[in-house]
Design a protein around this motif. Sequence first.
Motif, PDB file in Angstrom:
ATOM      1  N   SER A  77     -79.300  -3.692   7.737  1.00 49.08           N
ATOM      2  CA  SER A  77     -79.934  -4.828   8.162  1.00 49.08           C
ATOM      3  C   SER A  77     -80.243  -4.773   9.635  1.00 49.08           C
ATOM      4  CB  SER A  77     -78.916  -6.091   8.067  1.00 49.08           C
ATOM      5  OG  SER A  77     -77.768  -5.707   8.793  1.00 49.08           O
ATOM      6  N   SER A  78     -80.017  -3.621  10.338  1.00 49.89           N
ATOM      7  CA  SER A  78     -80.063  -3.396  11.723  1.00 49.89           C
ATOM      8  C   SER A  78     -81.768  -3.241  11.733  1.00 49.89           C
ATOM      9  CB  SER A  78     -79.494  -2.099  12.257  1.00 49.89           C
ATOM     10  OG  SER A  78     -80.037  -0.954  11.695  1.00 49.89           O
ATOM     11  N   ILE A  79     -82.009  -4.016  13.064  1.00 49.60           N
ATOM     12  CA  ILE A  79     -83.562  -3.565  13.402  1.00 49.60           C
ATOM     13  C   ILE A  79     -83.753  -2.981  14.969  1.00 49.60           C
ATOM     14  CG2 ILE A  79     -85.781  -5.028  13.804  1.00 49.60           C
ATOM     15  CD1 ILE A  79     -84.582  -7.242  11.864  1.00 49.60           C
ATOM     16  N   ASP A  80     -84.602  -2.241  14.984  1.00 49.86           N
ATOM     17  CA  ASP A  80     -84.466  -1.589  16.356  1.00 49.86           C
ATOM     18  C   ASP A  80     -85.636  -2.317  17.035  1.00 49.86           C
ATOM     19  OD1 ASP A  80     -85.155   0.031  18.509  1.00 49.86           O
ATOM     20  OD2 ASP A  80     -85.349   2.040  17.455  1.00 49.86           O
ATOM     21  N   LEU A  81     -85.174  -3.001  17.902  1.00 50.46           N
ATOM     22  CA  LEU A  81     -86.280  -3.855  18.605  1.00 50.46           C
ATOM     23  C   LEU A  81     -86.983  -3.020  19.707  1.00 50.46           C
ATOM     24  CD1 LEU A  81     -83.947  -7.011  19.349  1.00 50.46           C
ATOM     25  CD2 LEU A  81     -85.824  -6.933  17.603  1.00 50.46           C
ATOM     26  N   SER A  82     -86.574  -1.678  20.029  1.00 53.06           N
ATOM     27  CA  SER A  82     -87.213  -0.891  20.945  1.00 53.06           C
ATOM     28  C   SER A  82     -88.595  -0.542  20.417  1.00 53.06           C
ATOM     29  CB  SER A  82     -86.546   0.076  21.486  1.00 53.06           C
ATOM     30  OG  SER A  82     -86.271   1.072  20.616  1.00 53.06           O
ATOM     31  N   LYS A  83     -88.703  -0.680  19.082  1.00 50.55           N
ATOM     32  CA  LYS A  83     -90.042  -0.155  18.342  1.00 50.55           C
ATOM     33  C   LYS A  83     -91.078  -1.191  18.406  1.00 50.55           C
ATOM     34  CE  LYS A  83     -87.736   3.278  15.406  1.00 50.55           C
ATOM     35  NZ  LYS A  83     -87.537   3.617  13.992  1.00 50.55           N
ATOM     36  N   GLU A  84     -92.072  -0.833  18.297  1.00 47.95           N
ATOM     37  CA  GLU A  84     -93.403  -1.795  18.335  1.00 47.95           C
ATOM     38  C   GLU A  84     -94.212  -1.378  16.949  1.00 47.95           C
ATOM     39  OE1 GLU A  84     -97.165  -3.078  21.075  1.00 47.95           O
ATOM     40  OE2 GLU A  84     -96.128  -1.111  21.518  1.00 47.95           O
ATOM     41  N   PRO A  85     -94.005  -1.943  15.901  1.00 51.53           N
ATOM     42  CA  PRO A  85     -94.521  -1.493  14.529  1.00 51.53           C
ATOM     43  C   PRO A  85     -95.899  -2.045  14.369  1.00 51.53           C
ATOM     44  CG  PRO A  85     -93.002  -3.518  14.344  1.00 51.53           C
ATOM     45  CD  PRO A  85     -92.724  -2.937  15.858  1.00 51.53           C
ATOM     46  N   TYR A  86     -96.176  -3.089  15.031  1.00 49.11           N
ATOM     47  CA  TYR A  86     -97.782  -3.571  14.804  1.00 49.11           C
ATOM     48  C   TYR A  86     -98.249  -4.214  15.899  1.00 49.11           C
ATOM     49  CZ  TYR A  86     -95.004  -7.732  13.893  1.00 49.11           C
ATOM     50  OH  TYR A  86     -93.825  -9.016  14.122  1.00 49.11           O
ATOM     51  N   GLU A 119     -92.988  -7.074  24.634  1.00 48.63           N
ATOM     52  CA  GLU A 119     -93.236  -6.042  23.329  1.00 48.63           C
ATOM     53  C   GLU A 119     -92.871  -6.338  22.047  1.00 48.63           C
ATOM     54  OE1 GLU A 119     -94.811  -3.169  23.900  1.00 48.63           O
ATOM     55  OE2 GLU A 119     -95.411  -4.036  25.719  1.00 48.63           O
ATOM     56  N   GLN A 120     -92.076  -7.650  21.829  1.00 52.13           N
ATOM     57  CA  GLN A 120     -91.902  -8.289  20.609  1.00 52.13           C
ATOM     58  C   GLN A 120     -92.636  -9.441  20.256  1.00 52.13           C
ATOM     59  OE1 GLN A 120     -89.722  -6.265  19.218  1.00 52.13           O
ATOM     60  NE2 GLN A 120     -89.496  -5.248  21.217  1.00 52.13           N
ATOM     61  N   VAL A 121     -93.573  -9.773  21.104  1.00 48.85           N
ATOM     62  CA  VAL A 121     -94.284 -11.005  20.702  1.00 48.85           C
ATOM     63  C   VAL A 121     -95.579 -10.581  20.050  1.00 48.85           C
ATOM     64  CG1 VAL A 121     -95.675 -12.917  21.814  1.00 48.85           C
ATOM     65  CG2 VAL A 121     -93.488 -12.355  22.668  1.00 48.85           C
ATOM     66  N   ASP A 122     -95.973 -11.242  19.284  1.00 48.86           N
ATOM     67  CA  ASP A 122     -97.117 -10.653  17.962  1.00 48.86           C
ATOM     68  C   ASP A 122     -98.246 -11.810  18.724  1.00 48.86           C
ATOM     69  OD1 ASP A 122     -98.791 -10.422  16.110  1.00 48.86           O
ATOM     70  OD2 ASP A 122     -97.853 -10.950  14.632  1.00 48.86           O
ATOM     71  N   PHE A 123     -98.978 -11.074  19.490  1.00 50.23           N
ATOM     72  CA  PHE A 123    -100.412 -11.692  19.947  1.00 50.23           C
ATOM     73  C   PHE A 123    -101.591 -11.925  19.079  1.00 50.23           C
ATOM     74  CE2 PHE A 123     -97.998 -10.265  23.576  1.00 50.23           C
ATOM     75  CZ  PHE A 123     -98.533 -11.390  24.833  1.00 50.23           C
ATOM     76  N   ARG A 124    -101.279 -11.404  17.846  1.00 49.12           N
ATOM     77  CA  ARG A 124    -102.400 -11.337  16.907  1.00 49.12           C
ATOM     78  C   ARG A 124    -102.671 -12.872  16.541  1.00 49.12           C
ATOM     79  NH1 ARG A 124    -100.412  -7.936  11.906  1.00 49.12           N
ATOM     80  NH2 ARG A 124     -98.428  -9.370  12.449  1.00 49.12           N
ATOM     81  N   ASP A 125    -103.952 -13.311  16.160  1.00 45.88           N
ATOM     82  CA  ASP A 125    -104.552 -14.551  15.605  1.00 45.88           C
ATOM     83  C   ASP A 125    -103.797 -14.587  14.190  1.00 45.88           C
ATOM     84  OD1 ASP A 125    -105.659 -16.917  14.543  1.00 45.88           O
ATOM     85  OD2 ASP A 125    -106.966 -16.644  15.767  1.00 45.88           O
TER      86      ASP A 125
END
Length: 222
Positions: A3-12, A210-216
Motif C-alpha cells: 500500500s506504500s506510495i512513492d510521493l517522489s515520483k511524478e507518474p502523470y 509535484e503532486q498536484v494534478d494540473f490537468r483539466d
Amino acid sequence: MNSSIDLSKEPYINVAKKERILLMLDLETLSTEHNAAILSIGITTLVTNSSQRPQSFYVKINPAEVSKPLYGFDISHDTMEWWKNQDAETRDEAFSGSSTVYESLTGLSNWITGITEGKDFLIFGNGATFDLTILRNAFDTLNIPVPYTGFQEHCYRTIKTMFPVIYEHAVNSIPRTGKHNALEDARWQARVLEEIALTLLDAHGVDLWEQVDFRDREGILE
C-alpha cells in the motif's frame, strides 16, 4: 498488497512540462452571500521555485456603483456594521474605489489570461464557497467569461486545515500587514501556502506542487 506510495515520483502530472502558475485570490465584500457586492479584488502569483518573482493585480470598485440595484449584488447589514467597526485606515482603503464593476472584472480577466497564457495554472481562494464563488457570480452577472474552469478552482482553507501545525508555525513566523486589504491578504495567504509547501519538502521530502494534478479533468472522471 503493497500500500506504500512513492510521493517522489511524478507518474502523470505535467507530461508536457509546461510552466505552472499558482494564483491566490482575495476579495473584500459587502456580504458573505454567494452574490455579494465586491469592494476590491487582490490576486498574486505564488513563488514555487527560485526563478519566479511574484506578480499581482489589485483593483478597488466604486462602492456606489457596485451597490446599484441593476446588478442585484447582496449588501448585508451585518457586514456593513462590521466594516464600521474596523479602523479608519482599513475602512477608507476598502471604500475608496473608483473603478466600475465592468472595468474591474475585465481588467482582472485580462491579467489572468495574460499571465497564464500557455501555462498550466490553478487559482486558490480562502474557502470553498467564498471568494471564487462570489467572483464567478460577478462574472456571470455581467456576462463576462470566467477566465478559468471550475477544475482550476482550489481552496486554500482546505490545505491549511490539512496541515494545522505547519500552518500555525507559518502564521506566527510570517509578518502580516494591511489586514482586510484584498491584495495584502492575498499576498500573505500566498506566503503561508508557500511556507507549507517548503516545510513539507524540507521535513518530509514531499514536493507538494509535484503532486498536484494540473490537468483539466473535465470528462476524465465521467
